[in-house]
Structure formats: structure tokens, C-alpha cells
Design a protein around this motif. Sequence first.
Motif, mmCIF file in Angstrom:
data_model
loop_
_atom_site.group_PDB
_atom_site.id
_atom_site.type_symbol
_atom_site.label_atom_id
_atom_site.label_comp_id
_atom_site.label_asym_id
_atom_site.label_seq_id
_atom_site.Cartn_x
_atom_site.Cartn_y
_atom_site.Cartn_z
ATOM 1 N N GLU A 57 0.832 -1.199 0.000
ATOM 2 C CA GLU A 57 0.000 0.000 0.000
ATOM 3 C C GLU A 57 0.872 1.256 0.000
ATOM 4 O O GLU A 57 0.569 2.243 -0.659
ATOM 5 N N TRP A 58 1.997 1.211 0.731
ATOM 6 C CA TRP A 58 2.937 2.339 0.780
ATOM 7 C C TRP A 58 3.601 2.525 -0.593
ATOM 8 O O TRP A 58 3.801 3.652 -1.047
ATOM 9 N N VAL A 59 3.961 1.406 -1.228
ATOM 10 C CA VAL A 59 4.587 1.484 -2.559
ATOM 11 C C VAL A 59 3.631 2.138 -3.543
ATOM 12 O O VAL A 59 4.003 3.070 -4.268
ATOM 13 N N TRP A 60 2.382 1.661 -3.585
ATOM 14 C CA TRP A 60 1.423 2.217 -4.542
ATOM 15 C C TRP A 60 1.119 3.681 -4.239
ATOM 16 O O TRP A 60 0.942 4.491 -5.150
ATOM 17 N N ALA A 61 1.066 4.041 -2.955
ATOM 18 C CA ALA A 61 0.848 5.448 -2.609
ATOM 19 C C ALA A 61 1.997 6.302 -3.144
ATOM 20 O O ALA A 61 1.778 7.397 -3.676
ATOM 21 N N HIS A 62 3.218 5.793 -3.030
ATOM 22 C CA HIS A 62 4.393 6.502 -3.537
ATOM 23 C C HIS A 62 4.335 6.635 -5.059
ATOM 24 O O HIS A 62 4.572 7.711 -5.608
ATOM 25 N N VAL A 63 4.002 5.545 -5.734
ATOM 26 C CA VAL A 63 3.939 5.562 -7.201
ATOM 27 C C VAL A 63 2.807 6.482 -7.666
ATOM 28 O O VAL A 63 2.984 7.255 -8.607
ATOM 29 N N LYS A 64 1.656 6.429 -7.000
ATOM 30 C CA LYS A 64 0.512 7.247 -7.410
ATOM 31 C C LYS A 64 0.715 8.725 -7.105
ATOM 32 O O LYS A 64 0.127 9.574 -7.755
ATOM 33 N N HIS A 65 1.569 9.035 -6.144
ATOM 34 C CA HIS A 65 1.815 10.427 -5.797
ATOM 35 C C HIS A 65 2.520 11.170 -6.939
ATOM 36 O O HIS A 65 2.198 12.308 -7.228
ATOM 37 N N SER A 66 3.456 10.505 -7.596
ATOM 38 C CA SER A 66 4.253 11.176 -8.622
ATOM 39 C C SER A 66 3.475 11.576 -9.878
ATOM 40 O O SER A 66 3.807 12.582 -10.479
ATOM 41 N N PRO A 67 2.443 10.833 -10.323
ATOM 42 C CA PRO A 67 1.748 11.284 -11.538
ATOM 43 C C PRO A 67 0.565 12.217 -11.266
ATOM 44 O O PRO A 67 -0.321 12.355 -12.092
ATOM 45 N N ALA A 68 0.561 12.888 -10.124
ATOM 46 C CA ALA A 68 -0.595 13.702 -9.748
ATOM 47 C C ALA A 68 -0.997 14.693 -10.833
ATOM 48 O O ALA A 68 -2.173 14.915 -11.063
ATOM 49 N N ASN A 69 -0.045 15.280 -11.519
ATOM 50 C CA ASN A 69 -0.356 16.266 -12.546
ATOM 51 C C ASN A 69 -0.081 15.746 -13.955
ATOM 52 O O ASN A 69 0.090 16.526 -14.884
ATOM 53 N N LEU A 70 -0.040 14.441 -14.099
ATOM 54 C CA LEU A 70 0.258 13.827 -15.392
ATOM 55 C C LEU A 70 -1.032 13.658 -16.198
ATOM 56 O O LEU A 70 -2.013 13.125 -15.713
ATOM 57 N N ALA A 71 -1.016 14.135 -17.419
ATOM 58 C CA ALA A 71 -2.139 13.923 -18.331
ATOM 59 C C ALA A 71 -1.718 12.861 -19.344
ATOM 60 O O ALA A 71 -0.815 13.077 -20.138
ATOM 61 N N VAL A 72 -2.342 11.700 -19.268
ATOM 62 C CA VAL A 72 -1.972 10.593 -20.135
ATOM 63 C C VAL A 72 -2.992 10.483 -21.268
ATOM 64 O O VAL A 72 -4.192 10.472 -21.025
ATOM 65 N N VAL A 73 -2.486 10.399 -22.487
ATOM 66 C CA VAL A 73 -3.385 10.317 -23.638
ATOM 67 C C VAL A 73 -3.627 8.883 -24.087
ATOM 68 O O VAL A 73 -4.511 8.624 -24.875
ATOM 69 N N ALA A 74 -2.838 7.941 -23.558
ATOM 70 C CA ALA A 74 -3.013 6.542 -23.954
ATOM 71 C C ALA A 74 -2.656 5.637 -22.778
ATOM 72 O O ALA A 74 -1.754 5.948 -21.985
ATOM 73 N N LEU A 75 -3.361 4.520 -22.666
ATOM 74 C CA LEU A 75 -3.138 3.587 -21.575
ATOM 75 C C LEU A 75 -1.718 3.048 -21.570
ATOM 76 O O LEU A 75 -1.121 2.876 -20.507
ATOM 77 N N ASP A 76 -1.131 2.808 -22.745
ATOM 78 C CA ASP A 76 0.230 2.278 -22.788
ATOM 79 C C ASP A 76 1.238 3.277 -22.211
ATOM 80 O O ASP A 76 2.241 2.889 -21.624
ATOM 81 N N ARG A 77 0.953 4.569 -22.324
ATOM 82 C CA ARG A 77 1.853 5.574 -21.727
ATOM 83 C C ARG A 77 1.748 5.574 -20.211
ATOM 84 O O ARG A 77 2.734 5.756 -19.510
ATOM 85 N N LEU A 78 0.535 5.368 -19.699
ATOM 86 C CA LEU A 78 0.361 5.263 -18.255
ATOM 87 C C LEU A 78 1.087 4.028 -17.737
ATOM 88 O O LEU A 78 1.776 4.080 -16.717
ATOM 89 N N GLU A 79 0.941 2.920 -18.452
ATOM 90 C CA GLU A 79 1.633 1.699 -18.057
ATOM 91 C C GLU A 79 3.143 1.918 -18.050
ATOM 92 O O GLU A 79 3.834 1.513 -17.110
ATOM 93 N N ALA A 80 3.680 2.564 -19.064
ATOM 94 C CA ALA A 80 5.120 2.833 -19.136
ATOM 95 C C ALA A 80 5.555 3.720 -17.973
ATOM 96 O O ALA A 80 6.618 3.510 -17.378
ATOM 97 N N PHE A 81 4.724 4.703 -17.629
ATOM 98 C CA PHE A 81 5.029 5.599 -16.524
ATOM 99 C C PHE A 81 5.116 4.820 -15.207
ATOM 100 O O PHE A 81 6.072 4.979 -14.437
ATOM 101 N N VAL A 82 4.117 3.979 -14.946
ATOM 102 C CA VAL A 82 4.090 3.200 -13.705
ATOM 103 C C VAL A 82 5.268 2.230 -13.669
ATOM 104 O O VAL A 82 5.950 2.094 -12.643
ATOM 105 N N ARG A 83 5.551 1.562 -14.783
ATOM 106 C CA ARG A 83 6.701 0.658 -14.830
ATOM 107 C C ARG A 83 7.993 1.401 -14.528
ATOM 108 O O ARG A 83 8.851 0.909 -13.810
ATOM 109 N N ASN A 84 8.128 2.606 -15.084
ATOM 110 C CA ASN A 84 9.314 3.416 -14.847
ATOM 111 C C ASN A 84 9.461 3.749 -13.369
ATOM 112 O O ASN A 84 10.552 3.654 -12.803
ATOM 113 N N ARG A 85 8.357 4.139 -12.728
ATOM 114 C CA ARG A 85 8.413 4.486 -11.302
ATOM 115 C C ARG A 85 8.747 3.264 -10.445
ATOM 116 O O ARG A 85 9.516 3.357 -9.498
#
Length: 111
Positions: free
Chosen positions: A56-84
Motif C-alpha cells: 500500500e505504501w509502494v502504490w501510494a508513492h507511485v501514485k503520488h508522482s503522476p498527480a499532474n500527469l495527463a496521459v493520452v493513452a493507456l500504454d503511456r500510463l503503463e510505461a510511466f508506472v513501470r518506470n516508477r
Amino acid sequence: MALIDGAHQLVKVPIVLVWDRLNTHVSRRMQQLITDREWLTVFLLPAYSPDLNPVEWVWAHVKHSPANLAVVALDRLEAFVRNRLKRLQYRPEILDGFIAGAGLTLKPSPR
């Protein structure tokens, strides 16, 4: 268990899991599968304890970083999460903090 076996094949190191008490996690069959894998250590959380779950702490950390991210495609969101998540892999002190913050230790319990 196939996912865990696959992860072990990929990383080739012992794996430690912290699981909730989902019925499939505590079944007799799962307990036998865990026992058959010397490289696998499993810690079970008390019933309903999200504050004790380091995931839960890991996901909170990962979800905190894209707070202002506007994703236009699901694959970009997936790449972002994988990167984090990949970045966290190289920052074990942060992961250790999540474990410590949940009041857990990495000392294996007797099987």
C-alpha cells in the motif's frame, strides 16, 4: 504461483512476499506450494490491515508522482508506472522504509 515462479526465474534471488489473508493465499494448496519453494518466504498480515501492508505504501508513492500527469493513452500510463517501479528497485532504502513504516522486519519466521 506461476507469476511468482516466473519472477524468481527472472531475478534469480530469494523472494519475500507480504500477503493479506485472501482465501487463496492461506489455502492448504498454497501453503504446500510455498513449502516446496525454499527460495520463497511469505509473511501473512493480520486480517484487514492496509496500514501494515508495505505494498500500500509502494502504490501510494507511485501514485503520488503522476498527480499532474495527463496521459493520452493507456500504454503511456503503463510505461510511466513501470518506470516508477523500476526506479524503486534501485532505491532499496525507500523500500526498506515502507517495510519499517509498516512495523515489519525482513527476518524470516520459522516455516
